[in-house]
Design a protein around this motif. Structure first.
Motif, PDB file in Angstrom:
ATOM      1  N   SER A   1       0.836  -1.208   0.000  1.00 29.44           N
ATOM      2  CA  SER A   1       0.000   0.000   0.000  1.00 29.44           C
ATOM      3  C   SER A   1       0.870   1.257   0.000  1.00 29.44           C
ATOM      4  O   SER A   1       0.516   2.256  -0.636  1.00 29.44           O
ATOM      5  N   CYS A   2       2.002   1.223   0.680  1.00 25.80           N
ATOM      6  CA  CYS A   2       2.936   2.364   0.638  1.00 25.80           C
ATOM      7  C   CYS A   2       3.437   2.597  -0.776  1.00 25.80           C
ATOM      8  O   CYS A   2       3.573   3.745  -1.214  1.00 25.80           O
TER       9      CYS A   2
ATOM     10  N   VAL B   1       0.752   4.383  -2.710  1.00 25.31           N
ATOM     11  CA  VAL B   1       0.682   5.797  -2.312  1.00 25.31           C
ATOM     12  C   VAL B   1       1.848   6.566  -2.923  1.00 25.31           C
ATOM     13  O   VAL B   1       1.680   7.686  -3.419  1.00 25.31           O
ATOM     14  N   GLU B   2       3.018   5.968  -2.911  1.00 23.70           N
ATOM     15  CA  GLU B   2       4.189   6.618  -3.509  1.00 23.70           C
ATOM     16  C   GLU B   2       3.976   6.837  -5.004  1.00 23.70           C
ATOM     17  O   GLU B   2       4.295   7.903  -5.547  1.00 23.70           O
TER      18      GLU B   2
ATOM     19  N   SER C   1      -6.576   8.758  -4.579  1.00 20.51           N
ATOM     20  CA  SER C   1      -5.517   9.008  -3.598  1.00 20.51           C
ATOM     21  C   SER C   1      -5.984   8.902  -2.152  1.00 20.51           C
ATOM     22  O   SER C   1      -5.294   8.289  -1.334  1.00 20.51           O
TER      23      SER C   1
ATOM     24  N   THR D   1      -4.389   6.299   0.688  1.00 24.74           N
ATOM     25  CA  THR D   1      -3.830   6.739   1.968  1.00 24.74           C
ATOM     26  C   THR D   1      -4.552   6.056   3.125  1.00 24.74           C
ATOM     27  O   THR D   1      -3.925   5.609   4.088  1.00 24.74           O
ATOM     28  N   HIS D   2      -5.872   5.979   3.011  1.00 24.64           N
ATOM     29  CA  HIS D   2      -6.646   5.302   4.052  1.00 24.64           C
ATOM     30  C   HIS D   2      -6.225   3.837   4.185  1.00 24.64           C
ATOM     31  O   HIS D   2      -6.049   3.321   5.292  1.00 24.64           O
TER      32      HIS D   2
ATOM     33  N   MET E   1      -3.349   2.574   3.441  1.00 25.82           N
ATOM     34  CA  MET E   1      -2.005   2.518   4.021  1.00 25.82           C
ATOM     35  C   MET E   1      -2.070   2.626   5.542  1.00 25.82           C
ATOM     36  O   MET E   1      -1.428   1.867   6.260  1.00 25.82           O
ATOM     37  N   TRP E   2      -2.845   3.560   6.051  1.00 32.53           N
ATOM     38  CA  TRP E   2      -2.952   3.718   7.506  1.00 32.53           C
ATOM     39  C   TRP E   2      -3.652   2.519   8.140  1.00 32.53           C
ATOM     40  O   TRP E   2      -3.300   2.105   9.246  1.00 32.53           O
TER      41      TRP E   2
END
Length: 100
Positions: free
Chosen positions: A59-60, A63-64, A80, A84-85, A87-88
């Motif tokens: 997931s990172c 996002v990258e 996006s 991000t959601h 990833m967290w």
């Protein structure tokens, strides 16, 4: 009479030795079973942690990729906030698994 007593003593000693051997064998079997169960649990926990870490890294990476797209293309990357959601959420999964 003495022969009968000796025979009885030897018989009782044989039964006692057999019982002690059986008890010792069952005890050792129980100890090995506990070790095997503990090893299996440790292996499962390690696999769960690995899965959580790999999911977070994936997931990172997404996002990258979205951030690079936005930087180079100067436009909003669709999805996006969801990335991000996710990833967290994956980070929280790591925190939960790490406490186990």
């Amino acid at each position: 009479m003495a022969l009968d007593v000796a025979t009885a003593v030897v018989s009782i000693a044989g039964v006692a030795a057999g019982a002690a051997t059986t008890f010792a064998a069952q005890y050792l079997n129980m100890v090995e079973s506990k070790k095997g169960t503990a090893a299996a649990a440790a292996t499962a926990l390690r696999a769960e942690r690995k899965e959580a870490i790999l999911g977070f890294l994936e997931s990172c990476q997404r996002v990258e990729k979205a951030a690079e797209h936005r930087y180079h293309e100067k436009e909003y990357f669709h999805g996006s906030p969801e990335l991000t959601h996710e990833m967290w959420l994956r980070q929280k999964a790591i925190e939960l698994v790490a406490r186990a």
